[in-house]
Design an enzyme around this catalytic site. Sequence first.
Site, PDB file in Angstrom:
ATOM      1  N   GLU A   1      35.960 -48.028   7.555  1.00  0.00           N
ATOM      2  CA  GLU A   1      35.998 -47.540   6.681  1.00  0.00           C
ATOM      3  C   GLU A   1      36.080 -46.293   5.727  1.00  0.00           C
ATOM      4  O   GLU A   1      35.021 -46.144   5.664  1.00  0.00           O
ATOM      5  CB  GLU A   1      34.993 -48.536   6.314  1.00  0.00           C
ATOM      6  CG  GLU A   1      34.740 -50.206   6.072  1.00  0.00           C
ATOM      7  CD  GLU A   1      33.158 -50.949   4.648  1.00  0.00           C
ATOM      8  OE1 GLU A   1      31.968 -49.716   5.205  1.00  0.00           O
ATOM      9  OE2 GLU A   1      33.556 -51.887   5.369  1.00  0.00           O
TER      10      GLU A   1
ATOM     11  N   GLU B   1      35.645 -58.464   7.868  1.00  0.00           N
ATOM     12  CA  GLU B   1      33.405 -57.889   7.566  1.00  0.00           C
ATOM     13  C   GLU B   1      33.688 -58.797   6.800  1.00  0.00           C
ATOM     14  O   GLU B   1      34.517 -58.413   5.417  1.00  0.00           O
ATOM     15  CB  GLU B   1      33.061 -56.234   7.295  1.00  0.00           C
ATOM     16  CG  GLU B   1      33.354 -55.598   8.750  1.00  0.00           C
ATOM     17  CD  GLU B   1      32.802 -54.214   8.488  1.00  0.00           C
ATOM     18  OE1 GLU B   1      31.335 -54.434   7.454  1.00  0.00           O
ATOM     19  OE2 GLU B   1      32.499 -53.452   9.199  1.00  0.00           O
TER      20      GLU B   1
END
Length: 673
Positions: free
Chosen positions: A144, A299
Amino acid sequence: MTIWYGGDYNPEQWPREVWDEDVTLMQRGGISLATVGVFSWARLEPRPGEYDFAWLDDVLDTLHAGGIRVDLATATASPPPWLAKRHPETLPVTEEGVRLAVGSRQQYCPSSPVYRDRARQLVTRLVERYAQHPALELWHVNNEYGCHVSHCYCEVSAAAFRTWLEAKYATIEELNRAWGTAFWSQHYDAFDEVEPPRAAPSFRNPTQLLDFDRFSSDELLACYRSEVEVIRATSEVPITTNFMGFFKPVDYWTWAREVDIVSDDTYPDPADPLSAPYAAMVRDLMRSLGDGAPWLLMEQSPSAVNWRPQNAAKAPGQMRAWSYQSVARGADGILFFQWRQSAAGSEKFHSGMVPHGGTDTRVWREIEQLGGELRRLSGDQVGLEGSRVPAQVAIALDWDSWWALEQPASPTNVSYLETLFAWHHALTSQGVTVDFVRADGDLSGYRLVVAPAHFVATDAQLENLASFADSGGTLVVGFGTAITDEHLHVRLGGYLGEPLRRTLGVWIEEFAPPAAPDLRAVGGGAAPSVALDGEVLGGSAAGSIWAEYVRVEDAATVATFADGALAGWPAVTRRGGDASAAWYVATLPEPDALRHLAARVLADAGVELPPAAATGANLEVVRRGELVFVINHGAEDAELLLEGTDLLTGHPSQGAKLHPQGVAVIDGMQRLG
Ligand code: GLA
């Protein structure tokens, strides 16, 4: 081929004996892919240059023995505390000058050569050791990018920013021209006078802010590239890094070209009734970033997260319904954060696939059910993985516009994303699939392109949009478009820019956003609105956020503003013939009115609406390859109308009930348009 199923696996948080149980449970749950090592740097390199891979060998071997493939992270997202101790300058600094500390995660300055070098050293070791490991399926670079620290304002970043600016502008005079530094005595005499846009007495230079956003996205990309270079030198295994949906700080159009497969982390809020349509928009972006190629949901949460003020649990069946939403919109894998819910640390109250309560729990049963289903949907016989999601409609998305439109000192509080979402929802709620595109990309495959609030427009983008409409496509341009060029210099002589003015037959004389109540007052306030009128909107309606004085040169006015100083002025215009048209929309009509308008525009574009797939409200219907997915996000039972077989039940679809959160994957039905 398989639809991947799995999640982040952090065995270092657990004693060794748990690992064997993990693999047994993974097999039971249908898990095929585990993401390993995302936050393992401190464990892999406990002291500078001293590596410990024995435990990771064990993890990979154990997973491999159990038939679980591995998405191996490079572990560089969170440096160990020793890095900051030795090199405090690697810690990032906020715009107010606060240096962020260790003790959390992601505490690195993206421009730091020390951080990048240390990261490469670790990646070099990992690649040497695991490139040939039989369990390796995918490389997962960092994690991320930009999640907590997207912009750093330290001295190292300042120097890197100057280098970036010199490469872009070559001379300081060019920078002065682009930044408009004649204003407020901001003229620079040399690059070394230029700073990042740190906290300042009043509005900071808008072009400096925009360039700093571009620079910051590029610096993170440079971190990614620096790791990829190391991996590529030795390994041919595909590489990804996990995106975060519509994440403002990082321009994913640029990034998407550099990943082998797009992957995404998305955490829709179960408490927000608009989460399902908003998440649909995110999935559509992920598909579009890879030019329609399958992507991975890297995710999502099995149930609640722990980082909102109030963390709603997913309703029974909701995790499954939202997972199928991703599959329907092009995902070839469904993964979670995380496998086993942590017992300690900041995320112990974030749900896990194996919850604190163990396997005799709702969450685990739902995990197991979905794993079994995805396994049955995998394989050539069904033909799901690898298949494409056809779309005839696209929305133009532009990070420069997002960054610039939401800067301070703008005419109004427009949210770029809300504006995009309004259009996306208006279209998808009618069963239409929507891609996202770059305004200067290839538009030839679409019948309809919508460009909402495309605030910063290059000449090339304007030419491309105009020529799409001029050559028979249907174009909708929303308010706030082409107000400036790429340096944020206003397009003078009437907003909109020349090619669009000609194509749309209008230009904009003045902005007149409706008066805003004090949205910051206790209790907030409703979005400012303005009355509208026009059959194309379904009659009388409200517009919000924005209004403007539209001057018509060569277009039909099909809706007007209906009160105040703007009464009688055009709100929606249309120029064109029967087959295609160019529309201009000078406000954001309320949802029902926008849906009405969207239906009219779709008809102009010759986009046929698919036949109703089921009775009921809040249904999501998407065609992928030869299959039609129907998802019931509503509170009532729906009844399926499409003929075919529901692959999830094995029964005929027509007439079957779809309960709330229910999903049908219909094969062999009448073909949708
Ligand atoms: C992100 C991170 C994960 C975890 C989750 C929690 O997606 O990548 O490590 O923190 O958020 O929702």
